[in-house]
Design an enzyme around this catalytic site. Structure first.
Site, PDB file in Angstrom:
ATOM      1  N   CYS A 104       0.893  -1.159   0.000  1.00 41.35           N
ATOM      2  CA  CYS A 104       0.000   0.000   0.000  1.00 41.35           C
ATOM      3  C   CYS A 104       0.926   1.202   0.000  1.00 41.35           C
ATOM      4  O   CYS A 104       1.567   1.480   1.009  1.00 41.35           O
ATOM      5  CB  CYS A 104      -0.917   0.038   1.220  1.00 41.35           C
ATOM      6  SG  CYS A 104      -1.853   1.582   1.250  1.00 41.35           S
ATOM      7  N   CYS A 107      -0.514   4.113   2.564  1.00 44.36           N
ATOM      8  CA  CYS A 107      -0.538   3.926   4.014  1.00 44.36           C
ATOM      9  C   CYS A 107      -0.286   2.465   4.333  1.00 44.36           C
ATOM     10  O   CYS A 107       0.826   2.001   4.213  1.00 44.36           O
ATOM     11  CB  CYS A 107      -1.834   4.446   4.609  1.00 44.36           C
ATOM     12  SG  CYS A 107      -3.317   3.976   3.704  1.00 44.36           S
ATOM     13  N   SER A 108      -1.293   1.738   4.740  1.00 42.63           N
ATOM     14  CA  SER A 108      -1.051   0.365   5.184  1.00 42.63           C
ATOM     15  C   SER A 108      -2.251  -0.524   4.901  1.00 42.63           C
ATOM     16  O   SER A 108      -2.511  -1.456   5.662  1.00 42.63           O
ATOM     17  CB  SER A 108      -0.737   0.354   6.672  1.00 42.63           C
ATOM     18  OG  SER A 108      -1.796   0.969   7.376  1.00 42.63           O
ATOM     19  N   CYS A 109      -3.006  -0.236   3.836  1.00 40.88           N
ATOM     20  CA  CYS A 109      -4.167  -1.066   3.520  1.00 40.88           C
ATOM     21  C   CYS A 109      -3.710  -2.516   3.354  1.00 40.88           C
ATOM     22  O   CYS A 109      -2.701  -2.782   2.714  1.00 40.88           O
ATOM     23  CB  CYS A 109      -4.843  -0.568   2.246  1.00 40.88           C
ATOM     24  SG  CYS A 109      -5.448   1.120   2.409  1.00 40.88           S
TER      25      CYS A 109
HETATM   26 FE    FE Z   1      -3.363   2.081   2.849  1.00 42.68          FE
END
Ligand code: FE
Length: 198
Positions: A104, A107-109
């Site tokens: 991602c 961010c951190s999906c």
């Molecule tokens: Fe994300």
């Protein structure tokens, strides 16, 4: 010698998390019991073992595999997995021609329903940048060497779409039970930064 430091063995991050949690509870934004329930759920019930079951089923059952690549969310729900951060799942298959890797960049999906919570490195800026700029370099960092003529496809997760990599079934696993197969499917192999470990 005795100072405040002696009173706590918590890391700085733990202290910050506790402070934040206390504040959220005090302001009435979160219910502590609900939060405990959520933490327990992701500690014990939702993790890469779920994704491993999906992969093992796909390896054993071609009809299931077809459904998985057609509609990931529905096929994953067949095994009872779904919910938060797993609503729009897309399964991508590794083949001798193509290796898939997930990142991602924003961010951190991450596909919580099948992999649990993301590892720290997945959320790190270096991984997010390098996965796109130099995917083979990332694979090398993880100790994965692919044949030169294998293409590496990098998938950028979003709030809308979460990817699950279905690694290739390793040689020498013919006749293995689904349970035995699931046991060799690592978390990293489903992110694309690793391979199954027979
Ligand atoms: Fe994300």
């Amino acid at each position: 010698m005795s100072g405040h430091d002696d009173h706590s063995h918590l890391s700085e991050m733990d202290v910050r998390v506790r402070a934040l949690q206390s504040l959220l509870v005090a302001k009435g934004y979160v219910d502590p019991a609900a939060m405990d329930e959520l933490v327990t759920l992701y500690e014990h019930e939702v993790g890469p073992q779920n994704g491993a079951r999906v992969v093992a089923r796909a390896w054993c059952d071609p009809d299931y595999a077809a459904r998985l690549f057609e509609d990931g969310t529905a096929a994953i729900a067949e095994l009872g997995f779904g919910g938060r951060q797993g609503e729009h799942m897309v399964a991508v298959a590794n083949t001798p021609e193509v290796h898939n890797m997930v990142v991602c960049t924003l961010c951190s999906c991450y596909p919580w329903a099948v992999l649990g919570l993301p590892p720290v490195w997945y959320k790190s800026a270096p991984y997010r940048a390098k996965a796109v700029a130099d995917p083979r370099g990332v694979l090398a960092d993880f100790g994965v060497a692919l044949p030169q003529d294998t293409r590496v496809d990098v998938w950028d997760s979003t709030a809308e779409i979460r990817y699950l990599v279905v690694p290739m079934r390793p040689e020498g696993t013919k006749g293995w039970s689904e349970d035995a197969l699931a046991a060799i499917v690592t978390r990293d192999s489903m992110i694309g930064t690793g391979l199954p470990q027979p």
